[in-house]
Design a protein around this motif. Structure first.
Motif, PDB file in Angstrom:
ATOM      1  N   ARG A 121       0.935  -1.272  -0.053  1.00 42.67           N
ATOM      2  CA  ARG A 121       0.038   0.039  -0.194  1.00 42.67           C
ATOM      3  C   ARG A 121       0.825   1.299  -0.156  1.00 42.67           C
ATOM      4  O   ARG A 121       0.695   2.207   0.973  1.00 42.67           O
ATOM      5  CB  ARG A 121      -0.930   0.056   1.171  1.00 42.67           C
ATOM      6  CG  ARG A 121      -1.910  -1.234   1.160  1.00 42.67           C
ATOM      7  CD  ARG A 121      -2.806  -1.094   2.128  1.00 42.67           C
ATOM      8  NE  ARG A 121      -3.757  -2.360   2.264  1.00 42.67           N
ATOM      9  CZ  ARG A 121      -4.885  -2.228   1.487  1.00 42.67           C
ATOM     10  NH1 ARG A 121      -5.103  -1.472   0.487  1.00 42.67           N
ATOM     11  NH2 ARG A 121      -5.696  -3.550   1.743  1.00 42.67           N
ATOM     12  N   ALA A 122       2.137   1.160  -0.876  1.00 40.11           N
ATOM     13  CA  ALA A 122       2.744   2.138  -0.939  1.00 40.11           C
ATOM     14  C   ALA A 122       1.730   3.610  -1.164  1.00 40.11           C
ATOM     15  O   ALA A 122       0.940   3.653  -2.119  1.00 40.11           O
ATOM     16  CB  ALA A 122       3.616   2.112  -2.003  1.00 40.11           C
ATOM     17  N   ALA A 123       2.584   4.768  -1.055  1.00 36.29           N
ATOM     18  CA  ALA A 123       1.971   6.092  -1.128  1.00 36.29           C
ATOM     19  C   ALA A 123       2.953   7.089  -1.501  1.00 36.29           C
ATOM     20  O   ALA A 123       4.106   6.790  -1.203  1.00 36.29           O
ATOM     21  CB  ALA A 123       1.214   6.584   0.108  1.00 36.29           C
ATOM     22  N   PRO A 124       2.572   8.136  -2.348  1.00 42.43           N
ATOM     23  CA  PRO A 124       3.464   9.321  -2.676  1.00 42.43           C
ATOM     24  C   PRO A 124       4.252   9.998  -1.396  1.00 42.43           C
ATOM     25  O   PRO A 124       3.472  10.018  -0.239  1.00 42.43           O
ATOM     26  CB  PRO A 124       2.730  10.128  -3.095  1.00 42.43           C
ATOM     27  CG  PRO A 124       1.563   9.374  -3.883  1.00 42.43           C
ATOM     28  CD  PRO A 124       1.466   8.444  -3.047  1.00 42.43           C
ATOM     29  N   GLY A 125       5.367  10.026  -1.487  1.00 36.97           N
ATOM     30  CA  GLY A 125       6.359  10.565  -0.366  1.00 36.97           C
ATOM     31  C   GLY A 125       7.127   9.539   0.321  1.00 36.97           C
ATOM     32  O   GLY A 125       7.969   9.959   0.999  1.00 36.97           O
ATOM     33  N   GLN A 126       6.765   8.136   0.188  1.00 38.17           N
ATOM     34  CA  GLN A 126       7.455   7.351   0.901  1.00 38.17           C
ATOM     35  C   GLN A 126       8.641   7.005   0.108  1.00 38.17           C
ATOM     36  O   GLN A 126       8.982   7.287  -1.072  1.00 38.17           O
ATOM     37  CB  GLN A 126       6.593   5.778   0.860  1.00 38.17           C
ATOM     38  CG  GLN A 126       5.424   6.066   1.741  1.00 38.17           C
ATOM     39  CD  GLN A 126       4.613   4.682   1.736  1.00 38.17           C
ATOM     40  OE1 GLN A 126       4.994   3.566   0.827  1.00 38.17           O
ATOM     41  NE2 GLN A 126       3.857   4.350   2.625  1.00 38.17           N
ATOM     42  N   VAL A 127       9.828   6.478   1.098  1.00 41.27           N
ATOM     43  CA  VAL A 127      11.259   6.694   0.679  1.00 41.27           C
ATOM     44  C   VAL A 127      11.563   5.203   0.644  1.00 41.27           C
ATOM     45  O   VAL A 127      11.565   4.667   1.565  1.00 41.27           O
ATOM     46  CB  VAL A 127      12.050   7.558   1.679  1.00 41.27           C
ATOM     47  CG1 VAL A 127      13.632   7.373   1.056  1.00 41.27           C
ATOM     48  CG2 VAL A 127      11.639   8.859   1.429  1.00 41.27           C
ATOM     49  N   TYR A 128      12.194   4.684  -0.404  1.00 39.56           N
ATOM     50  CA  TYR A 128      13.067   3.564  -0.704  1.00 39.56           C
ATOM     51  C   TYR A 128      14.358   3.670  -1.163  1.00 39.56           C
ATOM     52  O   TYR A 128      14.573   4.604  -1.862  1.00 39.56           O
ATOM     53  CB  TYR A 128      12.125   2.382  -1.345  1.00 39.56           C
ATOM     54  CG  TYR A 128      10.737   2.045  -0.761  1.00 39.56           C
ATOM     55  CD1 TYR A 128      10.850   0.917   0.046  1.00 39.56           C
ATOM     56  CD2 TYR A 128       9.580   3.032  -1.192  1.00 39.56           C
ATOM     57  CE1 TYR A 128       9.449   0.649   0.623  1.00 39.56           C
ATOM     58  CE2 TYR A 128       8.352   2.222  -0.422  1.00 39.56           C
ATOM     59  CZ  TYR A 128       8.331   1.209   0.060  1.00 39.56           C
ATOM     60  OH  TYR A 128       7.103   1.122   0.772  1.00 39.56           O
ATOM     61  N   ASP A 129      15.260   2.557  -0.975  1.00 40.81           N
ATOM     62  CA  ASP A 129      16.359   2.531  -1.790  1.00 40.81           C
ATOM     63  C   ASP A 129      16.036   1.788  -3.279  1.00 40.81           C
ATOM     64  O   ASP A 129      15.303   0.897  -3.307  1.00 40.81           O
ATOM     65  CB  ASP A 129      17.331   1.645  -1.312  1.00 40.81           C
ATOM     66  CG  ASP A 129      18.072   2.206   0.017  1.00 40.81           C
ATOM     67  OD1 ASP A 129      17.713   3.233   0.452  1.00 40.81           O
ATOM     68  OD2 ASP A 129      18.666   1.340   0.706  1.00 40.81           O
TER      69      ASP A 129
END
Length: 239
Positions: free
Chosen positions: A31-39
């Motif tokens: 349930r990813a959303a804009p603004g989340q950070v990943y490598d």
């Protein structure tokens, strides 16, 4: 907390995109959303990535600063085709250990039905190395070549140091061969034979192409065990 790592399907200088199963997993399961950070791995480089947009078929990231990452092991693994479940385990573990390239080889003693089916397994092998690369937090995905006859594979292997695991070799260990190698070697190739080993004709072909025969010791190992043991020794040598 360690950020989860993803490998981009496409990218530009400033953005990276996940599609297919990766995008669906991010969108529907996490349930990813804009603004989340990943490598995010894009083009062999690791970045901090911030989600710009999320759809089940496509997740787009903005690429921010480049992060430190480990380079691939400069090793080309020539792996004779053997029982697929055992071979796939070897491919997965070789990926985790850092190999740069894997060439499936159709050897004289490769079982006929495995040789015939191998070309259809190549895409599955590529999916395995993708998942293993993500799991082991690699920034590069090993190249999986199409299955090739031995002569063709040897013609294409131009690494300076070429090592053949051989059941007939009794004295030269892989460790001693590596210790005696000239300094500054930029690439290594390692060949692992099929169940039943290489034929005398294939051994001659290796000799003609300048390969060095080595042993892992007195025990007879399964092909997948020999591959992982040899890669681990070479990795330690390069550390």
């Amino acid at each position: 907390m360690t950020r989860r790592r993803w490998i981009a399907d496409t990218w530009t200088a400033t953005t990276a995109t996940l599609s297919g199963e990766q995008a669906e997993h991010l969108a529907r399961v996490l349930r990813a959303a804009p603004g989340q950070v990943y490598d995010i791995v894009a083009g062999g480089f690791l970045h901090r990535g911030e989600i710009l947009s999320v759809q089940p078929s496509e997740v787009v990231f903005a690429l921010h600063e480049e992060l430190e990452s480990d380079a691939a092991l400069p090793l080309h693994l020539l792996l004779a085709v053997f029982k697929f479940d055992h071979m796939e385990w070897a491919i997965e573990k070789a990926t985790e250990l850092g190999v740069a390239q894997i060439t499936p080889v159709l050897a004289r003693r490769t079982e006929k039905h495995l040789a015939q089916a191998s070309s259809k397994r190549a895409e599955r092998w590529r999916r395995i190395v993708l998942e293993a690369s993500k799991q082991s937090r690699r920034t590069t995905i090993p190249e999986i070549s199409e299955p090739a006859a031995l002569k063709s594979a040897l013609d294409d292997a131009d690494e300076p140091m070429r090592i053949l695991l051989s059941e007939t070799e009794q004295s030269t260990s892989i460790a001693s061969a590596l210790a005696g190698a000239p300094g500054g070697q930029s690439g290594y190739a390692l060949a692992i034979g099929p169940e039943g080993g290489w034929t005398p004709e294939e051994m001659n072909l290796f000799t003609q192409h300048g390969w060095l025969s080595v042993t892992l010791g007195p025990r007879i190992l399964r092909a997948e065990t020999a591959a992982i043991a040899a890669i681990a020794i070479l990795s330690s040598h390069l550390a």
